[in-house]
Design an enzyme around this catalytic site. Structure first.
Site, PDB file in Angstrom:
ATOM      1  N   LYS A   1      -4.773   1.283   0.739  1.00  0.00           N
ATOM      2  CA  LYS A   1      -5.881   1.820   1.514  1.00  0.00           C
ATOM      3  C   LYS A   1      -5.561   3.274   1.763  1.00  0.00           C
ATOM      4  O   LYS A   1      -4.521   3.587   2.320  1.00  0.00           O
ATOM      5  CB  LYS A   1      -5.949   1.153   2.880  1.00  0.00           C
ATOM      6  CG  LYS A   1      -6.167  -0.316   2.849  1.00  0.00           C
ATOM      7  CD  LYS A   1      -6.103  -0.785   4.278  1.00  0.00           C
ATOM      8  CE  LYS A   1      -6.002  -2.282   4.363  1.00  0.00           C
ATOM      9  NZ  LYS A   1      -5.657  -2.720   5.695  1.00  0.00           N
TER      10      LYS A   1
ATOM     11  N   MET B   1      -3.119   8.269  12.752  1.00  0.00           N
ATOM     12  CA  MET B   1      -4.465   8.332  12.157  1.00  0.00           C
ATOM     13  C   MET B   1      -5.355   9.298  12.952  1.00  0.00           C
ATOM     14  O   MET B   1      -6.530   9.027  13.169  1.00  0.00           O
ATOM     15  CB  MET B   1      -5.116   6.923  12.133  1.00  0.00           C
ATOM     16  CG  MET B   1      -4.305   5.918  11.350  1.00  0.00           C
ATOM     17  SD  MET B   1      -5.020   4.259  11.407  1.00  0.00           S
ATOM     18  CE  MET B   1      -4.378   3.634  12.954  1.00  0.00           C
TER      19      MET B   1
ATOM     20  N   ASP C   1       0.869  -1.176   0.000  1.00  0.00           N
ATOM     21  CA  ASP C   1       0.000   0.000   0.000  1.00  0.00           C
ATOM     22  C   ASP C   1       0.906   1.227   0.000  1.00  0.00           C
ATOM     23  O   ASP C   1       2.123   1.105  -0.026  1.00  0.00           O
ATOM     24  CB  ASP C   1      -1.000  -0.023   1.170  1.00  0.00           C
ATOM     25  CG  ASP C   1      -0.312  -0.210   2.487  1.00  0.00           C
ATOM     26  OD1 ASP C   1       0.632   0.544   2.772  1.00  0.00           O
ATOM     27  OD2 ASP C   1      -0.705  -1.130   3.251  1.00  0.00           O
TER      28      ASP C   1
HETATM   29  N1  SAH Z   1       2.336   0.517  11.082  1.00  0.00           N
HETATM   30  C1  SAH Z   1       2.489   1.931  10.850  1.00  0.00           C
HETATM   31  C2  SAH Z   1       1.263   2.714  11.209  1.00  0.00           C
HETATM   32  C3  SAH Z   1       0.037   2.362  10.407  1.00  0.00           C
HETATM   33  S1  SAH Z   1      -1.305   3.414  10.760  1.00  0.00           S
HETATM   34  C4  SAH Z   1       3.734   2.424  11.595  1.00  0.00           C
HETATM   35  O1  SAH Z   1       4.280   1.717  12.441  1.00  0.00           O
HETATM   36  O2  SAH Z   1       4.166   3.543  11.265  1.00  0.00           O
HETATM   37  C5  SAH Z   1      -1.111   4.655   9.538  1.00  0.00           C
HETATM   38  C6  SAH Z   1      -0.759   5.970  10.176  1.00  0.00           C
HETATM   39  O3  SAH Z   1       0.629   6.075  10.417  1.00  0.00           O
HETATM   40  C7  SAH Z   1      -1.067   7.180   9.316  1.00  0.00           C
HETATM   41  O4  SAH Z   1      -2.421   7.554   9.358  1.00  0.00           O
HETATM   42  C8  SAH Z   1      -0.197   8.219   9.994  1.00  0.00           C
HETATM   43  O5  SAH Z   1      -0.744   8.637  11.202  1.00  0.00           O
HETATM   44  C9  SAH Z   1       1.048   7.410  10.293  1.00  0.00           C
HETATM   45  N2  SAH Z   1       2.075   7.515   9.248  1.00  0.00           N
HETATM   46  C10 SAH Z   1       2.654   6.499   8.595  1.00  0.00           C
HETATM   47  N3  SAH Z   1       3.602   6.936   7.750  1.00  0.00           N
HETATM   48  C11 SAH Z   1       3.622   8.285   7.881  1.00  0.00           C
HETATM   49  C12 SAH Z   1       4.387   9.332   7.282  1.00  0.00           C
HETATM   50  N4  SAH Z   1       5.337   9.066   6.379  1.00  0.00           N
HETATM   51  N5  SAH Z   1       4.131  10.610   7.661  1.00  0.00           N
HETATM   52  C13 SAH Z   1       3.193  10.880   8.569  1.00  0.00           C
HETATM   53  N6  SAH Z   1       2.445   9.939   9.163  1.00  0.00           N
HETATM   54  C14 SAH Z   1       2.649   8.666   8.836  1.00  0.00           C
END
Ligand code: SAH
Length: 375
Positions: free
Chosen positions: A178, A289, A156
């Site tokens: 998604k 999120m 994704d």
């Molecule tokens: N497993 C992921 C999180 C998944 S939930 C982790 O450990 O990072 C998805 C959320 O992660 C997004 O809605 C946002 O809040 C955050 N996120 C992931 N990548 C990001 C990025 N490059 N910049 C800002 N927020 C990010």
């Protein structure tokens, strides 16, 4: 565009530009599949023989490189050592490595370079990979190694998807993307696809953003594989919960300022009990999120006892050219986010550590801009 085939010889990673070259690949279909894919994706004209009996010196005409796929179909680099052993022996295992001497001798005579590669593992399996916050150089070495050997990659847009054709050459790439509030492929369908491809004997990689076990539904995917009897393993990733604040110069802990940080999902607003506990804990609150539920979260935390003056940072699109940080406070966060039109993906950081926010990338730029020898 120049093309390249990543190859591993005696543990050394090689990148070969093989556009226009003819490469002979010796080894059974199953064992050689990942090698064939890499060289084909690298632009080579691939000539194939599956067994030593098929070899004839004429097959070496115009060949620049011969690759023999041999050796035990071991689990390289200890990856997934906890996986159950595959009961189906690999047809391209140790046996396939025998009998290639005439081929090697003919190559020596004609001064054609030969290399050996280990066979691709046979039997379907799944690896969940944490892709980090979205850029290729924040993938782990292990993640890159596993991607290189993947038959199928389900990805994704939170992971480093743009360079996938290079990271997983020739693999079937499936976008199960998604975007918030929009799920083109449902979680159930992702899991079904994963299981179905693994059942075809393929090594399926599920590339996820950040770490697979931080709000990534990785646990569910592991359980589905286990329930279906499919070997599964995971490769951890750099989670956006720590890395994205860091990209904005915010340390999630700081001696004397915050000695705890709590990572919460803003997917649904926290309950009153959770809000009270968060307010009492006094550390940094990191929200993933969280853009959609920012009003409920900020007003809830204030009701639970946090001061309106507590600093808040909203870090959008970390590590991309569009990365942006909005610094505000608990009382004004909703207005500030609205004015700045903050959107997902973003990490919201709430707590005193936000005051430590430093744009230290500027110091590197200054250092690089300074002429050598002048301080
Ligand atoms: N497993 C992921 C999180 C998944 S939930 C982790 O450990 O990072 C998805 C959320 O992660 C997004 O809605 C946002 O809040 C955050 N996120 C992931 N990548 C990001 C990025 N490059 N910049 C800002 N927020 C990010």
């Amino acid at each position: 565009m120049s093309t390249a085939a990543g190859s591993k010889v005696n543990g050394i990673e090689l990148t070969l530009n093989c556009a226009g070259l003819t490469v002979l690949i010796a080894g059974t279909t199953t064992a050689a599949r990942s090698t064939v894919r890499r060289y084909t994706a690298g632009g080579a004209t691939v000539r194939r023989i599956a067994t030593p009996a098929q070899f004839h010196p004429r097959l070496l005409d115009n060949v620049s490189l011969a690759v023999v796929v041999e050796g035990a179909a071991a689990d390289r680099a200890g990856i997934g050592s906890a996986m159950p052993a595959n009961p189906r022996a690999d047809d391209g295992g140790r046996l396939a490595g025998q009998g290639w001497e005439p081929l090697r001798d003919a190559c020596r005579e004609r001064r054609i370079l030969t290399t050996s590669e280990e066979p691709a593992t046979s039997g379907g399996r799944v690896t969940l990979i944490g892709g980090g916050p979205g850029v290729e150089d924040l993938l782990t070495v292990r993640a890159k190694q596993v991607l290189r050997e993947a038959d199928v990659v389900l990805f994704d847009r939170l992971g480093p998807y743009r360079t996938l054709p290079h990271l997983a050459p020739g693999a079937e790439l499936i976008d199960v993307g998604k975007t918030p509030g929009h799920h083109p492929v449902s979680q159930t369908d992702i899991e079904k696809l994963m299981v179905a491809r693994a059942r075809e004997g393929k090594h399926v990689v599920r590339l996820k953003g950040g770490d697979p076990f931080v709000f990534g539904r990785g646990g569910e995917e592991v359980n589905t594989c286990l329930a279906e009897g499919i070997p599964v393993t995971t490769v951890p990733g750099i989670s956006s919960s720590i890395a994205v604040p860091a990209a904005a110069g915010i340390p999630v802990t700081y001696r004397g300022v915050a000695h705890a940080f709590t990572v919460i999902s803003g997917h649904q607003p926290p309950t009153d009990t959770e809000l009270e506990a968060l307010a009492k804990l006094g550390g940094t609150i990191v929200v993933l999120m969280g853009i959609g539920t920012l009003p409920q979260l900020t007003s809830g935390l204030r009701k639970a006892g946090l001061a309106s003056s507590v600093p808040v940072a909203i870090v959008e699109k970390g590590y991309s050219p569009d990365q942006r940080t909005t610094v505000t406070n608990l009382g004004e966060a909703v207005t500030a986010a609205g004015l700045a039109r903050c959107t997902s993906p973003a990490v919201v950081v709430i707590g005193e550590v936000v005051r430590q926010h430093r744009d230290f990338s500027a110091t590197l730029e200054q250092a690089l801009a300074r002429p050598l020898g002048v301080s």
